[in-house]
Design an enzyme around this catalytic site. Structure first.
Site, PDB file in Angstrom:
ATOM      1  N   LYS C  98      34.721  38.103  54.933  1.00 28.89           N
ATOM      2  CA  LYS C  98      35.563  37.695  53.811  1.00 28.89           C
ATOM      3  C   LYS C  98      36.931  38.325  54.023  1.00 28.89           C
ATOM      4  CE  LYS C  98      36.378  38.640  48.993  1.00 28.89           C
ATOM      5  NZ  LYS C  98      35.948  39.444  47.842  1.00 28.89           N
ATOM      6  N   GLY C 159      39.090  42.612  39.105  1.00 27.83           N
ATOM      7  CA  GLY C 159      38.614  43.621  38.167  1.00 27.83           C
ATOM      8  C   GLY C 159      39.051  43.421  36.728  1.00 27.83           C
ATOM      9  N   ALA C 185      36.545  37.012  41.928  1.00 35.59           N
ATOM     10  CA  ALA C 185      37.404  37.869  41.105  1.00 35.59           C
ATOM     11  C   ALA C 185      37.714  37.258  39.747  1.00 35.59           C
ATOM     12  CB  ALA C 185      38.720  38.195  41.808  1.00 35.59           C
ATOM     13  N   GLY C 186      37.560  38.062  38.757  1.00 38.20           N
ATOM     14  CA  GLY C 186      37.944  37.665  37.409  1.00 38.20           C
ATOM     15  C   GLY C 186      36.773  37.302  36.511  1.00 38.20           C
ATOM     16  N   THR C 208      31.828  43.617  39.192  1.00 37.51           N
ATOM     17  CA  THR C 208      32.076  44.467  38.026  1.00 37.51           C
ATOM     18  C   THR C 208      31.322  43.987  36.789  1.00 37.51           C
ATOM     19  OG1 THR C 208      34.310  44.501  38.925  1.00 37.51           O
ATOM     20  CG2 THR C 208      33.961  45.658  36.850  1.00 37.51           C
TER      21      THR C 208
END
Ligand code: SF4
Lengths: 64, 383, 258
Positions: C98, C159, C185-186, C208
């Site tokens: 990645k 994050g 992400a997000g 997260t």
């Protein structure tokens, strides 16, 4: 020598494999870059370290 | 080099390019069974924000004929979103009617006994000046297909003359190689029309009895070569009625769709000619493509490719043309003569087909305004 | 696996799960639990300097059959990303990488230009490349041209748990790019993962959101179910919405000669 950014004195003639063992690394879990070149795993024993070598010893950690 | 669709070998002058688009399009068209679509699929397509390939297939099916009104309502919204009130005006100028091909549906057919002519430099200037007088800024230059009477140099010179007088110059001539398209672009041409006529290779071979046009794949790849040569806009078309019009319309949409994906900078435009009576043959007609079917195809094109320009031909009557602008069509011709000359001087050569809307620029301009739309002479400025 | 099982194809490999787990912020014990509950078959890893002695081996946390996806986090340029990718490959977990190139330490947004360059170089070196990117159509096209296996647009800054802030742009990538689109992400909650899948994204990545949940295992379950539901909805074809706006009162097609 510089290892992961820190100065380390090379006290005797050592190959990379011996150095890793001495410093407590598990050879099977790390990748090593010597002077900007990757040292293929399995050939650690063939590399004789020099006093001006720069080593980066890396492993996997958790990450996104 | 030849493709399985070709009934004649490539001539030495014909360039080949690497492209998977022909096989992609023909593969999907072969698998297209429009009788498999019903009311359910049509309704589902109409409910969507984005019309995909399967929805496009449904909208072209006979089942969708019962949904012309909701298709029109949705198409009008899309047209407004992408083109506002603007309707672009242009006119074609036929430079020559010599042709080495034998298209059985065309008045310029090689073996057809008509008056042949080619405009010389002074005549071209006279015609162009007469057309420029009307205020038009977009001109499409046409020739029959022959490199002999209408050489690349001849067409290039005509493009240069036109570019001095018009903001936008298009060409509808025989398919060219990439470097020749680049040359035409350098002369001042911005858009290229090459109609495949039909995407059914068997029918294609039947109606193209003669000449280099028999090389199906060289013609198919022409618009891709035009984009490679730097042209801004490429114009697709199937002559509806020549073969199975639903499959041909499906093919046109896919051809434009895949080319747009491969060349996102290029602008796609579509024409929707129907088979019409032509000189020395008043009987050949568009069979099952009547006005409702024609409109269905146009609406399906608009919904599948909301961004594509769409030109409505003078082969259609004024009442039809006036109603499809703003609804799905975005470009309309005016002051059309399909013979050789006929603007600044008397016609020297016979015409290609019969026109149904003989109105001049002021009348078409007024008709656009009467519908609350805005006639536009310059769509964009060439840089 | 048979083809009608709706596999996620990445390179030559087929995956049943469409969830990619970021492995940060978990103990190895917890990692096994989360993998089990989330059903994830792909987990990301980072490469860092090793400390001497006794460090636990993170690779022990992954049961066999989990495809490891090392990232190039820490890279600020294409060259650094290539270097990290090669070290990761040397550590022995295959050719997947990645690509992550971040040149802004404040907002941590990916640098698309460098990411495209890194992708070109890594594809040349035989890697299976999944680039993390800001959802820009031109960059995504460049990545596809460079030979990327998938593209991984961000849903919101890393994050931030702000969900699918970039939904409209990701939708454009789904339409225009012939590669799997994986939202990275997000994503802060299962409903957002579900929405991304409904839009036609091929997979979703999160870390997260699970690691900081009250009950980590239960949240992993929730993500698995949400992603499956979103995928099923996408495959089923979303239904009819209520028409907006009035239908024209006078017919638009009355002019036709029939
Ligand atoms: S359609 Fe074109 S190529 Fe065919 S005969 Fe007419 S002018 Fe010639």
């Amino acid at each position: 020598m510089k290892v992961n950014g820190e100065n380390v004195a090379l006290e005797k003639t050592l190959d990379l494999s011996g150095f890793l063992v001495l410093r407590g690394f598990d050879e099977k879990l790390v990748a090593v870059e010597r002077n900007g070149e990757i040292v293929p795993r399995g050939s650690f024993a063939d590399v004789v370290l020099k006093a001006d070598d720069v080593l980066e010893i890396l492993h996997f950690v958790g990450g996104g | 080099m030849s493709h399985w669709t070709d009934r004649a070998p490539y001539l030495k002058t014909m360039q080949t390019i690497e492209s998977g688009i022909l096989d992609e399009v023909l593969g999907r068209v072969a698998a297209y069974d429009y009788s498999a679509y019903g009311e359910r699929e049509v309704r589902a397509a109409l409910a969507k924000d984005r019309i995909g390939i399967a929805d496009f297939a449904a909208l072209l099916s006979p089942a969708a004929e019962a949904f012309l009104e909701p298709m029109a309502a949705k198409a009008r919204l899309e047209t407004r979103k992408h083109f506002g009130n603007a309707v672009a005006l242009f006119t074609p100028l036929y430079l020559a009617n010599h042709c080495v091909n034998g298209c059985v549906y065309c008045g310029f057919h090689h073996d057809n006994d008509i008056r042949r002519a080619r405009l010389g430099g002074n005549e071209i200037v006279r015609e162009l000046d007469a057309i420029a007088e009307t205020g038009l800024e977009d001109i499409l230059l046409l020739t029959g297909e022959t490199r002999k009477e209408s050489s690349v140099e001849y067409i290039g010179e005509a493009v240069k003359l036109a570019a001095e007088r018009f903001h936008l110059v298009g060409i509808e001539v025989y398919p060219l190689n990439v470097d020749e398209y680049a040359y035409m672009h350098a002369c001042g041409a911005d858009y290229v029309c090459v109609f495949q006529e039909t995407y059914d290779p068997v029918r294609y071979a039947e109606v193209h009895t003669l000449g280099p046009k028999r090389v199906f794949s060289y013609r198919f790849d022409a618009l891709e070569r035009a984009l490679m040569g730097g042209m801004r806009t490429v114009n697709f078309g199937a002559l509806l009625g020549l073969a199975d019009f639903r499959k041909d319309a499906f093919a046109v949409g896919l051809h434009a769709h895949f080319l747009q994906r491969k060349y996102p900078k290029g602008e796609m435009a579509i024409s929707i000619p129907r088979l019409r009576p032509y000189i020395n043959n008043a009987t050949e007609n568009s069979r099952d493509v009547h006005e409702p079917q024609l409109l269905q195809v146009m609406l399906a094109y608009r919904l599948f490719m909301p961004f594509a320009g769409m030109t409505v031909s003078t082969r259609e009557r004024a009442g039809f043309r006036d109603n499809v602008i703003g609804l799905c069509a975005t470009k309309i011709s005016a002051g059309v003569s399909v013979g050789i000359g006929g603007h600044g001087q008397d016609e020297e050569g016979d015409g290609q087909f019969e026109i149904s809307d003989p109105r001049g620029v002021p009348e078409v301009n007024a008709a656009i305004k009467a519908r609350g739309l805005q006639p536009v002479y310059i769509d964009y400025v060439r840089v | 696996m048979t083809s009608d099982e709706d596999a996620l194809m990445l390179g030559e490999q087929a995956f049943r799960s469409r969830f990619i787990l970021g492995s940060g912020k978990f103990s190895s014990e917890m990692m096994r639990t989360v993998l089990e509950h989330s059903g994830a078959e792909i987990a990301t890893l980072a490469v860092r300097r090793a400390n001497a002695g006794g460090a636990e081996n993170i690779l022990d946390s992954f049961p066999p059959g989990i495809r490891l996806l090392p990232n190039t986090s820490g890279a600020r340029s294409a060259e650094e990303a290539v270097r990290i990718a090669k070290l990761a490959r040397e550590l022995g977990c295959g050719d997947f990488v990645k690509v992550e190139v971040i040149g802004d330490s404040k907002y941590l947004l990916p640098d698309n230009t460098e990411t495209v360059r890194a992708t070109e170089m890594l594809v040349d070196e035989g890697f299976v490349v999944l680039p993390y990117m800001y959802p820009d159509l031109y960059a995504a096209r460049a990545l596809a041209r460079a030979g990327a296996t998938a593209v991984m647009p961000l849903g919101a800054p890393i994050g931030s748990n702000r969900g699918l802030l970039t939904a409209d742009f990701i939708r454009i990538l789904v339409e225009e790019i012939d590669l799997p689109i994986i939202v990275d992400a997000g994503i802060g909650r299962p409903s957002e993962a579900c929405a991304a899948m409904e839009m036609g994204c091929a997979a979703v990545m999160a870390n997260t959101a699970i690691a900081t949940a009250g009950d980590v295992a239960a949240m992993a379950d929730a993500f698995r179910l949400a992603i499956a539901a979103g995928r099923a909805a996408y495959r089923a074809g979303l239904g009819r919405k209520l028409e907006k706006g009035a239908e024209a009162s006078s017919p638009l097609t009355g002019f036709l000669e029939r």
